[in-house]
Design a protein around this motif. Structure first.
Motif, mmCIF file in Angstrom:
data_model
loop_
_atom_site.group_PDB
_atom_site.id
_atom_site.type_symbol
_atom_site.label_atom_id
_atom_site.label_comp_id
_atom_site.label_asym_id
_atom_site.label_seq_id
_atom_site.Cartn_x
_atom_site.Cartn_y
_atom_site.Cartn_z
ATOM 1 N N PHE A 64 0.821 -1.205 0.000
ATOM 2 C CA PHE A 64 0.000 0.000 0.000
ATOM 3 C C PHE A 64 0.857 1.258 0.000
ATOM 4 O O PHE A 64 0.506 2.261 -0.629
ATOM 5 C CB PHE A 64 -0.934 0.006 1.214
ATOM 6 C CG PHE A 64 -1.824 1.221 1.272
ATOM 7 C CD1 PHE A 64 -2.923 1.351 0.440
ATOM 8 C CD2 PHE A 64 -1.561 2.250 2.169
ATOM 9 C CE1 PHE A 64 -3.737 2.462 0.479
ATOM 10 C CE2 PHE A 64 -2.374 3.372 2.229
ATOM 11 C CZ PHE A 64 -3.461 3.475 1.376
ATOM 12 N N CYS A 65 1.986 1.215 0.701
ATOM 13 C CA CYS A 65 2.866 2.386 0.762
ATOM 14 C C CYS A 65 3.457 2.735 -0.599
ATOM 15 O O CYS A 65 3.938 3.858 -0.788
ATOM 16 C CB CYS A 65 3.983 2.155 1.780
ATOM 17 S SG CYS A 65 3.417 2.170 3.508
ATOM 18 N N GLU A 66 3.424 1.787 -1.539
ATOM 19 C CA GLU A 66 3.954 2.036 -2.875
ATOM 20 C C GLU A 66 2.897 2.549 -3.840
ATOM 21 O O GLU A 66 3.213 2.898 -4.970
ATOM 22 C CB GLU A 66 4.585 0.760 -3.440
ATOM 23 C CG GLU A 66 5.845 0.316 -2.701
ATOM 24 C CD GLU A 66 6.923 1.382 -2.753
ATOM 25 O OE1 GLU A 66 7.146 1.956 -3.832
ATOM 26 O OE2 GLU A 66 7.535 1.662 -1.690
ATOM 27 N N THR A 67 1.640 2.570 -3.416
ATOM 28 C CA THR A 67 0.575 3.056 -4.284
ATOM 29 C C THR A 67 0.564 4.585 -4.288
ATOM 30 O O THR A 67 1.115 5.224 -3.380
ATOM 31 C CB THR A 67 -0.794 2.550 -3.799
ATOM 32 O OG1 THR A 67 -1.075 3.113 -2.504
ATOM 33 C CG2 THR A 67 -0.813 1.021 -3.697
ATOM 34 N N PRO A 68 -0.042 5.202 -5.290
ATOM 35 C CA PRO A 68 -0.144 6.672 -5.300
ATOM 36 C C PRO A 68 -0.830 7.218 -4.055
ATOM 37 O O PRO A 68 -0.466 8.284 -3.555
ATOM 38 C CB PRO A 68 -0.983 6.944 -6.562
ATOM 39 C CG PRO A 68 -0.715 5.769 -7.450
ATOM 40 C CD PRO A 68 -0.563 4.600 -6.527
ATOM 41 N N PHE A 69 -1.841 6.477 -3.528
ATOM 42 C CA PHE A 69 -2.522 6.932 -2.320
ATOM 43 C C PHE A 69 -1.571 6.897 -1.131
ATOM 44 O O PHE A 69 -1.511 7.826 -0.331
ATOM 45 C CB PHE A 69 -3.737 6.040 -2.032
ATOM 46 C CG PHE A 69 -4.734 6.015 -3.152
ATOM 47 C CD1 PHE A 69 -5.488 7.136 -3.443
ATOM 48 C CD2 PHE A 69 -4.920 4.875 -3.914
ATOM 49 C CE1 PHE A 69 -6.406 7.122 -4.470
ATOM 50 C CE2 PHE A 69 -5.840 4.846 -4.947
ATOM 51 C CZ PHE A 69 -6.582 5.974 -5.230
ATOM 52 N N GLY A 70 -0.820 5.784 -1.007
ATOM 53 C CA GLY A 70 0.088 5.642 0.123
ATOM 54 C C GLY A 70 1.202 6.661 0.117
ATOM 55 O O GLY A 70 1.648 7.127 1.175
ATOM 56 N N LYS A 71 1.658 7.035 -1.084
ATOM 57 C CA LYS A 71 2.750 7.993 -1.195
ATOM 58 C C LYS A 71 2.316 9.409 -0.849
ATOM 59 O O LYS A 71 3.166 10.265 -0.581
ATOM 60 C CB LYS A 71 3.334 7.954 -2.607
ATOM 61 C CG LYS A 71 4.075 6.655 -2.927
ATOM 62 C CD LYS A 71 4.611 6.646 -4.340
ATOM 63 C CE LYS A 71 5.375 5.356 -4.625
ATOM 64 N NZ LYS A 71 5.891 5.314 -6.021
ATOM 65 N N ARG A 72 1.001 9.659 -0.865
ATOM 66 C CA ARG A 72 0.509 11.001 -0.546
ATOM 67 C C ARG A 72 0.300 11.202 0.956
ATOM 68 O O ARG A 72 -0.084 12.285 1.380
ATOM 69 C CB ARG A 72 -0.807 11.266 -1.293
ATOM 70 C CG ARG A 72 -0.650 11.431 -2.785
ATOM 71 C CD ARG A 72 -1.803 12.254 -3.354
ATOM 72 N NE ARG A 72 -3.086 11.651 -3.111
ATOM 73 C CZ ARG A 72 -3.725 10.865 -3.970
ATOM 74 N NH1 ARG A 72 -3.163 10.586 -5.143
ATOM 75 N NH2 ARG A 72 -4.896 10.354 -3.684
ATOM 76 N N MET A 73 0.496 10.166 1.728
ATOM 77 C CA MET A 73 0.308 10.282 3.174
ATOM 78 C C MET A 73 1.536 9.724 3.892
ATOM 79 O O MET A 73 2.407 9.122 3.275
ATOM 80 C CB MET A 73 -0.952 9.515 3.592
ATOM 81 C CG MET A 73 -0.869 8.005 3.343
ATOM 82 S SD MET A 73 -2.367 7.097 3.831
ATOM 83 C CE MET A 73 -3.468 7.485 2.463
#
Length: 228
Positions: A64-73
């Motif tokens: 999840f940390c590698e997804t665009p969503f995860g990278k924004r938080m």
């Protein structure tokens, strides 16, 4: 974006269960729309989408940390915070409360809209949410693992019930039109989308005379479609 301080307790408990016990997601339906917090809703959506693929919290966090969503938080801090939440005793009760809270918020918002703009649309919208909220959640015992097994079994067994239209088109689709499919034909206006759809229907009926095709058109009448 919402901070951890704005995460409702029930949502934190629910996402904690989904992360620490991903096997629960295989047999329980937890919709991401039930989460009011943006971070938790995105995380729940990720877990639902990849259900069964990740078997522990570390795998979910890493992906999840590698997804665009995860990278924004601040993904690492979020997972560290959620991991410290005490494990709830009654998982079904947590998800039931999560669902109830969602519909409570939805009903309150819809009622407020009626006060602001009383009309048939806002009243019908409120009534629709009320009916949905009172429906039995038939997906609560939905066995995702069973569906996954069936899908894998289907991959090993050739489909025999293809609907044939055009040979080349059938080959592109892997054999023809199959069940449980939604195919969308998109293009600019007046380039032949309706004609293509009508030809698909015609060829399908010519190949199988026992086949019935239903055509719904918001563009032309039944007589115009028949003439075409």
């Amino acid at each position: 974006m919402n901070s951890r301080n704005k995460m409702p307790d029930i949502e934190k408990k629910a996402i904690h269960i989904m992360i620490e016990h991903p096997d629960v997601v295989l047999s329980t339906n937890v919709e991401e729309k039930w989460f009011s917090n943006n971070h938790l809703r995105e995380l729940a959506s990720f877990i639902n989408y990849w259900f069964g693929r990740y078997t522990n919290a570390d795998e979910i966090r890493a992906q999840f940390c590698e997804t665009p969503f995860g990278k924004r938080m601040d993904c690492e801090a979020l997972f560290a915070y959620l991991s410290k939440i005490p494990d709830p005793y009654d998982y079904p009760a947590v998800f039931k409360t999560l669902r109830a809270d969602y519909y409570k918020r939805s009903l309150q918002s819809s009622a407020a809209n009626i006060v602001k703009e009383p009309c048939e649309f806002t009243v019908n919208h409120l009534w629709g949410i009320y009916q949905e909220a009172n429906q039995t959640d038939n997906n609560a015992t939905f066995d995702k693992q069973q569906v996954t097994d069936e899908l894998l079994r289907d991959l090993d067994e050739p489909v025999k019930s293809w609907i044939k239209t055009f040979p080349k088109f059938d080959r592109l689709l892997g054999g023809g039109l199959g069940s449980d499919q939604l195919l969308i034909v998109g293009a600019r206006p007046s380039v032949g989308k309706t004609s293509f759809a009508l030809n698909l229907a015609l060829n399908a009926m010519l190949d199988n005379q026992n086949l019935t095709v239903e055509l719904f058109s918001l563009e032309m009448s039944a007589k115009q479609n028949m003439r075409r």
